[in-house]
Design a protein around this motif. Structure first.
Motif, mmCIF file in Angstrom:
data_model
loop_
_atom_site.group_PDB
_atom_site.id
_atom_site.type_symbol
_atom_site.label_atom_id
_atom_site.label_comp_id
_atom_site.label_asym_id
_atom_site.label_seq_id
_atom_site.Cartn_x
_atom_site.Cartn_y
_atom_site.Cartn_z
ATOM 1 N N ALA A 146 0.843 -1.197 0.000
ATOM 2 C CA ALA A 146 0.000 0.000 0.000
ATOM 3 C C ALA A 146 0.879 1.247 0.000
ATOM 4 O O ALA A 146 1.816 1.354 0.799
ATOM 5 C CB ALA A 146 -0.910 0.008 1.221
ATOM 6 N N VAL A 147 0.582 2.158 -0.895
ATOM 7 C CA VAL A 147 1.364 3.393 -1.017
ATOM 8 C C VAL A 147 0.430 4.598 -0.917
ATOM 9 O O VAL A 147 -0.608 4.645 -1.580
ATOM 10 C CB VAL A 147 2.127 3.445 -2.363
ATOM 11 N N ALA A 180 7.203 -8.953 -8.360
ATOM 12 C CA ALA A 180 7.557 -9.790 -7.216
ATOM 13 C C ALA A 180 6.392 -10.645 -6.738
ATOM 14 O O ALA A 180 6.546 -11.433 -5.795
ATOM 15 C CB ALA A 180 8.058 -8.919 -6.078
ATOM 16 N N GLY A 181 5.232 -10.487 -7.380
ATOM 17 C CA GLY A 181 4.081 -11.296 -7.006
ATOM 18 C C GLY A 181 3.171 -10.671 -5.970
ATOM 19 O O GLY A 181 2.286 -11.337 -5.434
ATOM 20 N N ALA A 182 3.375 -9.387 -5.683
ATOM 21 C CA ALA A 182 2.547 -8.697 -4.699
ATOM 22 C C ALA A 182 1.481 -7.857 -5.384
ATOM 23 O O ALA A 182 1.655 -7.404 -6.516
ATOM 24 C CB ALA A 182 3.413 -7.803 -3.806
ATOM 25 N N GLY A 183 0.383 -7.638 -4.699
ATOM 26 C CA GLY A 183 -0.629 -6.718 -5.173
ATOM 27 C C GLY A 183 -0.281 -5.304 -4.749
ATOM 28 O O GLY A 183 0.630 -5.081 -3.949
ATOM 29 N N VAL A 184 -1.021 -4.336 -5.278
ATOM 30 C CA VAL A 184 -0.776 -2.926 -4.959
ATOM 31 C C VAL A 184 -2.075 -2.268 -4.539
ATOM 32 O O VAL A 184 -3.117 -2.461 -5.177
ATOM 33 C CB VAL A 184 -0.174 -2.175 -6.165
ATOM 34 N N LYS A 185 -2.004 -1.506 -3.470
ATOM 35 C CA LYS A 185 -3.138 -0.732 -2.980
ATOM 36 C C LYS A 185 -2.744 0.739 -2.968
ATOM 37 O O LYS A 185 -1.662 1.084 -2.486
ATOM 38 C CB LYS A 185 -3.527 -1.181 -1.569
ATOM 39 N N TYR A 214 -2.884 0.779 -12.333
ATOM 40 C CA TYR A 214 -1.636 0.453 -11.643
ATOM 41 C C TYR A 214 -1.841 -0.141 -10.252
ATOM 42 O O TYR A 214 -0.885 -0.273 -9.485
ATOM 43 C CB TYR A 214 -0.765 1.710 -11.537
ATOM 44 N N CYS A 215 -3.068 -0.504 -9.904
ATOM 45 C CA CYS A 215 -3.302 -1.076 -8.584
ATOM 46 C C CYS A 215 -4.504 -2.005 -8.615
ATOM 47 O O CYS A 215 -5.293 -1.985 -9.556
ATOM 48 C CB CYS A 215 -3.498 0.027 -7.537
ATOM 49 N N GLY A 216 -4.634 -2.794 -7.557
ATOM 50 C CA GLY A 216 -5.760 -3.717 -7.450
ATOM 51 C C GLY A 216 -6.788 -3.304 -6.431
ATOM 52 O O GLY A 216 -7.884 -3.863 -6.378
ATOM 53 N N MET A 217 -6.442 -2.312 -5.598
ATOM 54 C CA MET A 217 -7.355 -1.783 -4.589
ATOM 55 C C MET A 217 -7.084 -0.287 -4.426
ATOM 56 O O MET A 217 -5.944 0.157 -4.551
ATOM 57 C CB MET A 217 -7.169 -2.481 -3.241
#
Length: 331
Positions: A146-147, A180-185, A214-217
């Protein structure tokens, strides 16, 4: 030396979160860390929290103590999602000793884990290691980065928030996280300083559209006034008003994309948080919270269209008449 009097995290609470069509039992933990390395954001009060001047060994010992407190006081078998915050960035190796990441992965393996960080600390190798350590096969994407992007407008982010990075920085970090296999919020901020109510609503709608690829949430955070900040000074001088709850509904009612948008109106109804007149606040906050779990856009559209309160005309007047770089029309 760091005091060992208390090892309780800054805050912890249980809740529920919508995730990929299901509602998960969640735990939010705000760990006290070595302190944010950036510490310049105009609205953030957490920048004053931290074990400033402590060694890495002392910070690690304290954070491990906080994690032990969490494990002792919560039944983690009943939790499917864990949201982790610190005074700044969980992935900053100066603020949070890297060894603590391993401890977190051990404690929360098999759950959906969301960690907040600035984009410059997202690097592919370390993120992939966390993904591997958390992955038990229970969830396709066990880790989400999360950013606090706040807005896709670089000028607003710099002048109104002083965040210190660009939208391109966020995009680059999201690509590293994905590799890297991570999602982005993405965290977006509704109504930072210097924006009128209408500008804030328009910026949020635009930001949601532009960040979606550019994100999933997406989490829309309605701005609250935290103590000791430049934002609080402006609020005390009556040159800033937190957003109306009507504005939150206006944004949510306009959602049409596939990426889920959430909003938890922290401080909703309080003078330091998003609020209306006090009469309709409770019902609207409850409706916004219901939307967070259901994703039912028709719910917020009905609230926006059907709830009658005298402050709605006030909000409409503010939306039409407030001008940039002037005092807010209402308190």
């Amino acid at each position: 030396m760091v005091s060992m009097e208390s090892i309780k995290p800054l805050a912890t609470w249980k809740g529920k979160d919508r995730y990929e069509g299901s509602v998960l039992d969640s735990l939010t933990v705000i760990f006290k860390s070595g302190g944010c390395s950036y510490r310049r954001c105009l609205m953030c009060g957490y920048r004053f929290e931290g074990y400033f001047g402590a060694s890495q060994e002392e910070i690690l010992a304290q954070m491990r103590g906080q994690l032990a407190w969490v494990e002792e006081h919560f039944d983690l078998t009943a939790v499917q999602m864990v949201k982790i915050f610190t005074s700044g960035s969980f992935l900053d190796p100066v603020e949070v000793p890297p060894a603590f990441r391993e401890d977190v992965c051990r404690a929360f393996a098999g759950k959906v884990v969301v960690v907040e960080t600035r984009p410059e600390y997202v690097e592919e190798e370390g993120t992939a290691a966390m993904v591997a350590a958390l992955d038990t096969g229970d969830f396709d994407t066990p880790l989400h980065i999360a950013v606090g992007l706040e807005t896709t407008d670089d000028a607003i982010r710099e002048k109104s928030i002083r965040k210190g990075f660009t939208f391109d920085d966020f995009i680059a970090a999201s690509k590293r996280a994905g590799a890297a296999g991570a999602g982005v919020k993405a965290y977006l901020l509704l109504k930072p300083m210097f924006l009128t109510e209408k500008e804030a609503v328009e910026d949020m709608k635009k930001s949601i559209l532009e960040v979606t690829p550019y994100c999933g949430m997406i989490s829309m955070n309605a701005c609250t006034v935290q103590r000791g900040t430049e934002l609080e000074q402006a609020w005390k001088e009556r040159t800033y008003r937190p957003p109306y709850l009507w504005s939150i509904l206006e944004v949510l009612a306009d959602i049409s994309g596939d990426v889920p948008v959430f909003c938890d109106p922290v401080g909703g109804g309080a003078t330091r948080g998003p609020h209306n007149c006090g009469t309709c606040d409770r019902d609207l906050v409850q409706g916004i919270n219901d939307f967070a779990l259901t994703g039912d856009v028709e719910l917020v559209r009905a609230l926006l269209d059907e709830v009658e309160c005298g402050c709605k005309k006030e909000w409409e007047y503010v939306m039409g008449h407030e001008r940039p770089w002037c005092m807010p029309l209402t308190r």
